[in-house]
Design an enzyme around this catalytic site. Sequence first.
Site, PDB file in Angstrom:
ATOM      1  N   GLN A 168       0.843  -1.187   0.000  1.00  0.00           N
ATOM      2  CA  GLN A 168       0.000   0.000   0.000  1.00  0.00           C
ATOM      3  C   GLN A 168       0.883   1.243   0.000  1.00  0.00           C
ATOM      4  O   GLN A 168       1.879   1.267   0.729  1.00  0.00           O
ATOM      5  CB  GLN A 168      -0.907   0.016   1.239  1.00  0.00           C
ATOM      6  CG  GLN A 168      -2.067   0.984   1.141  1.00  0.00           C
ATOM      7  CD  GLN A 168      -2.977   0.941   2.380  1.00  0.00           C
ATOM      8  OE1 GLN A 168      -2.638   0.317   3.370  1.00  0.00           O
ATOM      9  NE2 GLN A 168      -4.107   1.601   2.306  1.00  0.00           N
ATOM     10  N   GLY A 299       2.856   0.961  11.678  1.00  0.00           N
ATOM     11  CA  GLY A 299       2.467   0.242  12.883  1.00  0.00           C
ATOM     12  C   GLY A 299       2.004  -1.149  12.495  1.00  0.00           C
ATOM     13  O   GLY A 299       2.452  -2.157  13.032  1.00  0.00           O
ATOM     14  N   GLY A 300       1.094  -1.169  11.548  1.00  0.00           N
ATOM     15  CA  GLY A 300       0.590  -2.444  11.065  1.00  0.00           C
ATOM     16  C   GLY A 300       0.096  -2.312   9.646  1.00  0.00           C
ATOM     17  O   GLY A 300      -0.142  -1.204   9.166  1.00  0.00           O
ATOM     18  N   MET A 301      -0.012  -3.443   8.980  1.00  0.00           N
ATOM     19  CA  MET A 301      -0.547  -3.482   7.619  1.00  0.00           C
ATOM     20  C   MET A 301      -1.425  -4.718   7.506  1.00  0.00           C
ATOM     21  O   MET A 301      -0.985  -5.825   7.818  1.00  0.00           O
ATOM     22  CB  MET A 301       0.612  -3.502   6.603  1.00  0.00           C
ATOM     23  CG  MET A 301       0.155  -3.568   5.154  1.00  0.00           C
ATOM     24  SD  MET A 301      -0.789  -2.078   4.678  1.00  0.00           S
ATOM     25  CE  MET A 301      -1.948  -2.803   3.522  1.00  0.00           C
ATOM     26  N   GLU A 302      -2.648  -4.462   7.033  1.00  0.00           N
ATOM     27  CA  GLU A 302      -3.706  -5.465   7.105  1.00  0.00           C
ATOM     28  C   GLU A 302      -3.638  -6.525   6.012  1.00  0.00           C
ATOM     29  O   GLU A 302      -4.656  -6.879   5.423  1.00  0.00           O
ATOM     30  CB  GLU A 302      -5.054  -4.740   7.055  1.00  0.00           C
ATOM     31  CG  GLU A 302      -5.356  -3.982   5.729  1.00  0.00           C
ATOM     32  CD  GLU A 302      -4.869  -2.541   5.675  1.00  0.00           C
ATOM     33  OE1 GLU A 302      -3.917  -2.196   6.414  1.00  0.00           O
ATOM     34  OE2 GLU A 302      -5.433  -1.757   4.896  1.00  0.00           O
ATOM     35  N   ASN A 303      -2.480  -7.060   5.710  1.00  0.00           N
ATOM     36  CA  ASN A 303      -2.384  -8.052   4.650  1.00  0.00           C
ATOM     37  C   ASN A 303      -3.257  -9.269   5.003  1.00  0.00           C
ATOM     38  O   ASN A 303      -3.143  -9.809   6.103  1.00  0.00           O
ATOM     39  CB  ASN A 303      -0.921  -8.427   4.440  1.00  0.00           C
ATOM     40  CG  ASN A 303      -0.105  -7.226   4.003  1.00  0.00           C
ATOM     41  OD1 ASN A 303      -0.519  -6.478   3.125  1.00  0.00           O
ATOM     42  ND2 ASN A 303       1.044  -6.999   4.638  1.00  0.00           N
ATOM     43  N   HIS A 326      -7.303  -2.669  15.093  1.00  0.00           N
ATOM     44  CA  HIS A 326      -7.352  -1.883  13.860  1.00  0.00           C
ATOM     45  C   HIS A 326      -7.084  -2.764  12.634  1.00  0.00           C
ATOM     46  O   HIS A 326      -7.891  -2.798  11.700  1.00  0.00           O
ATOM     47  CB  HIS A 326      -6.339  -0.737  13.940  1.00  0.00           C
ATOM     48  CG  HIS A 326      -6.308   0.125  12.723  1.00  0.00           C
ATOM     49  ND1 HIS A 326      -7.004   1.320  12.636  1.00  0.00           N
ATOM     50  CD2 HIS A 326      -5.696  -0.031  11.536  1.00  0.00           C
ATOM     51  CE1 HIS A 326      -6.803   1.852  11.436  1.00  0.00           C
ATOM     52  NE2 HIS A 326      -6.007   1.048  10.747  1.00  0.00           N
ATOM     53  N   GLU A 327      -5.978  -3.471  12.648  1.00  0.00           N
ATOM     54  CA  GLU A 327      -5.636  -4.278  11.465  1.00  0.00           C
ATOM     55  C   GLU A 327      -6.653  -5.396  11.252  1.00  0.00           C
ATOM     56  O   GLU A 327      -7.016  -5.718  10.116  1.00  0.00           O
ATOM     57  CB  GLU A 327      -4.216  -4.843  11.574  1.00  0.00           C
ATOM     58  CG  GLU A 327      -3.113  -3.790  11.785  1.00  0.00           C
ATOM     59  CD  GLU A 327      -3.189  -2.587  10.855  1.00  0.00           C
ATOM     60  OE1 GLU A 327      -3.726  -2.706   9.741  1.00  0.00           O
ATOM     61  OE2 GLU A 327      -2.714  -1.505  11.260  1.00  0.00           O
ATOM     62  N   HIS A 330      -9.773  -4.207   9.496  1.00  0.00           N
ATOM     63  CA  HIS A 330      -9.631  -4.087   8.038  1.00  0.00           C
ATOM     64  C   HIS A 330     -10.079  -5.367   7.313  1.00  0.00           C
ATOM     65  O   HIS A 330     -10.298  -5.333   6.101  1.00  0.00           O
ATOM     66  CB  HIS A 330      -8.174  -3.808   7.671  1.00  0.00           C
ATOM     67  CG  HIS A 330      -7.777  -2.361   7.687  1.00  0.00           C
ATOM     68  ND1 HIS A 330      -8.435  -1.391   6.949  1.00  0.00           N
ATOM     69  CD2 HIS A 330      -6.763  -1.717   8.322  1.00  0.00           C
ATOM     70  CE1 HIS A 330      -7.831  -0.217   7.147  1.00  0.00           C
ATOM     71  NE2 HIS A 330      -6.821  -0.386   7.981  1.00  0.00           N
ATOM     72  N   GLU A 349      -9.931   3.621   6.018  1.00  0.00           N
ATOM     73  CA  GLU A 349      -9.322   3.917   7.322  1.00  0.00           C
ATOM     74  C   GLU A 349     -10.299   4.499   8.348  1.00  0.00           C
ATOM     75  O   GLU A 349     -10.225   4.159   9.524  1.00  0.00           O
ATOM     76  CB  GLU A 349      -8.110   4.836   7.147  1.00  0.00           C
ATOM     77  CG  GLU A 349      -6.968   4.207   6.340  1.00  0.00           C
ATOM     78  CD  GLU A 349      -6.385   2.933   6.946  1.00  0.00           C
ATOM     79  OE1 GLU A 349      -6.582   2.673   8.146  1.00  0.00           O
ATOM     80  OE2 GLU A 349      -5.724   2.193   6.185  1.00  0.00           O
ATOM     81  N   ASP A 404      -0.095   9.249  -1.111  1.00  0.00           N
ATOM     82  CA  ASP A 404       0.378   9.536   0.239  1.00  0.00           C
ATOM     83  C   ASP A 404       0.019  10.942   0.707  1.00  0.00           C
ATOM     84  O   ASP A 404       0.003  11.206   1.913  1.00  0.00           O
ATOM     85  CB  ASP A 404       1.901   9.368   0.323  1.00  0.00           C
ATOM     86  CG  ASP A 404       2.268   7.923   0.619  1.00  0.00           C
ATOM     87  OD1 ASP A 404       1.357   7.075   0.637  1.00  0.00           O
ATOM     88  OD2 ASP A 404       3.472   7.655   0.819  1.00  0.00           O
ATOM     89  N   TYR A 412      -8.557   9.043   8.764  1.00  0.00           N
ATOM     90  CA  TYR A 412      -8.633   8.176   9.945  1.00  0.00           C
ATOM     91  C   TYR A 412      -9.629   8.706  10.977  1.00  0.00           C
ATOM     92  O   TYR A 412     -10.606   8.062  11.319  1.00  0.00           O
ATOM     93  CB  TYR A 412      -7.252   8.072  10.616  1.00  0.00           C
ATOM     94  CG  TYR A 412      -6.279   7.156   9.896  1.00  0.00           C
ATOM     95  CD1 TYR A 412      -6.063   5.854  10.338  1.00  0.00           C
ATOM     96  CD2 TYR A 412      -5.566   7.591   8.789  1.00  0.00           C
ATOM     97  CE1 TYR A 412      -5.170   5.010   9.701  1.00  0.00           C
ATOM     98  CE2 TYR A 412      -4.670   6.753   8.141  1.00  0.00           C
ATOM     99  CZ  TYR A 412      -4.473   5.457   8.602  1.00  0.00           C
ATOM    100  OH  TYR A 412      -3.591   4.628   7.959  1.00  0.00           O
ATOM    101  N   LYS A 587       5.757   6.923  11.326  1.00  0.00           N
ATOM    102  CA  LYS A 587       4.991   7.777  12.232  1.00  0.00           C
ATOM    103  C   LYS A 587       5.856   8.349  13.362  1.00  0.00           C
ATOM    104  O   LYS A 587       5.599   9.452  13.858  1.00  0.00           O
ATOM    105  CB  LYS A 587       3.844   6.941  12.812  1.00  0.00           C
ATOM    106  CG  LYS A 587       3.100   7.565  13.949  1.00  0.00           C
ATOM    107  CD  LYS A 587       2.079   6.600  14.528  1.00  0.00           C
ATOM    108  CE  LYS A 587       1.758   7.002  15.952  1.00  0.00           C
ATOM    109  NZ  LYS A 587       0.761   6.145  16.590  1.00  0.00           N
TER     110      LYS A 587
END
Length: 643
Positions: A168, A299-303, A326-327, A330, A349, A404, A412, A587
Amino acid sequence: MFRLAFVAMGLVMLTGCSTKDNGAATTSEPAAIAPILDRADARDQHSYARPLEARVYHVALDLDVDFAAERVAGSATLDIEAAEDAREIVLDSRNLTIRSITAPDGSALDYSVGEGSEELGQPITVELAGHERIVIDYVSAPDSDALQFLSPAQTAGKVHPYLFSQGQSILNRSWIPTQDSPGIRQTWEARIRVPNPLTAVMSAPSAGDPVPDGPDHRIFSFAMDKSVPPYLIAIAVGDIVFRPLGLRTGVWTEPAMLDAAAAELADTERMITASEQLFGPYRWGRYDMIVLPPSFPFGGMENPTLTFLTPTFIAGDKSLTALIAHELAHSWSGNLATNATWADFWLNEGMTVYAEQRIVEAVYGEEAYDQAVSLSLDATDGALAELERRDQVLAVDLAGRHPDDGFTDIPYDKGAAFLRTLEAEVGRERFDAFLRRWFDDHAFEPVTSSMFFEAVAEQLFDGDEAKIASFGLREWIYEPGLPENVARGNPEAFAEVDAAVVEFDGGGDPAALGWADWNTAERLRFLGKIDTDLSDERLAALDRAFGLSATGNNEILFLWLKLAIANRYDPAVDRLTRFLTSQGRRKFVRPLFVALAADEEWGLTIARRIYPRARPLYHPVTFQDLDQMGLDAARTGSESTQS
Ligand code: BES
Ligand code: ZN
């Protein structure tokens, strides 16, 4: 002229898509998405693909991971659905070396790689010559945007190299030549050849045990039979091990990290149960996670089936696990119903932050929920104060801009505030039923702001124009600022901490405040609210009273270091240096360097000392912006070469 032909082909697709016999093993059928992609707000400006003409619906990767060359090499076989009169297909790519493009019978196909642009990469146009399957033989560039190859020194184990990807928003085109647009869903499979003793994992179920390939390699296989937007294809390769955490969940990480990771993630199964109660069945089978090395830029990625996580969320007390909520959320908002373009990123988001807060409430209770909502509103207010008006809009205009540019707290937190306000308007029961239906109606499909508008107008406001207008539905989605009907949440959420802020700002002794009894949200509120203009003595007193320099909680450390920079507090520079050279989460890293660089007399020198040492750790997502700031003497020339 060309546009008209393009629309006409879209109509052909709408009226008659033939089902194709591909004459090979893959079974997936193209789904009928053309009607959605024909909507005005579903046209993706960040992809060269023309999906109404010809689109990819299945990708089969066969790749060798070459750690020495820092490349992946092999083939991508694409299954294509084309309108009857379509002669060519356009794919996205970035700095790939194409060795050949052929039909399954091996015959060469004509193709051209366009010049493209710095932002979007290069289009590949392939003459289909009647074929519905093409094979692209290629190699990724050593500086692929999506891939980060880590040396053994950059891992916890220090012995083996590591590779992970981040797709992403539009990064996957730098290692997979396909149509890289979130509206163009594809099923996929992969064979990945890696050196022993490393293990490969991907964002898909495993398709059998790894098989040896020669004395030094193994091949891992994966198959995702649910269609996903291509930004969700992800890989990690390293010396990693797995520990189950529940019936359908578990964690991968390096052996040295396993105990800490498993302990921190102990609430995951409860979160899945809570999510299913709120949003309907979890449709992806397993929910596993991988805790990556510290250079992971998010922080995280919702793969799907395998959330990617930063190790910086591990605080030892599960206090930063809203990230998991959160992830996981998703899996509905984003992965089932996906923003058709990055202009509708808020649909991914904002809905996910709202869902995250609901999961937190179900698992950790009312107080945790009220506090999360309050912090999210603080973030909204902060973003509105900082951003120009065009960037305050949920359905942001990204014309001529990079996706971006829309990555702010607006999608968010203003997004979540919008949904919470809708909930307050129609009541929880009705809103929950609406959300469930939204996920059901749009499962495995792209969604747009206008589709959301229509669904709310019809299902929550009964198509009543007066109700729609008095709520401000259009204003919420298409206008800057914050409508005044925003649901503000519980004003008592931080009553005690807010009193302590007043106390401290008035000169009170921090040691007399209730810090030791506060939870992480309360501590973050305190550090985010106090007056930032502090003397060395006050900073020293804060650090002494709360042990800030020694905290193992990276969110708290981050706020402490921001305060330190704002006040040129020299005693914190060592801790700052260690933080910036030991993790690469954008971040945390970006705001600290921006704050340092803005202080030409004190901070800039420090930034210039730290950055050349820190940069080799960072993923391209993190270092690309920073490279433009002139922090590295060896790279200052790069500013002028950018167009
Ligand atoms: N999908 C995002 C990460 C992302 C967004 C990557 C846009 C690239 C482009 C992920 O779900 C996310 O939002 N992560 C947050 C977590 C947080 C809000 C709890 C992060 O990484 O900080
Ligand atoms: Zn997210």
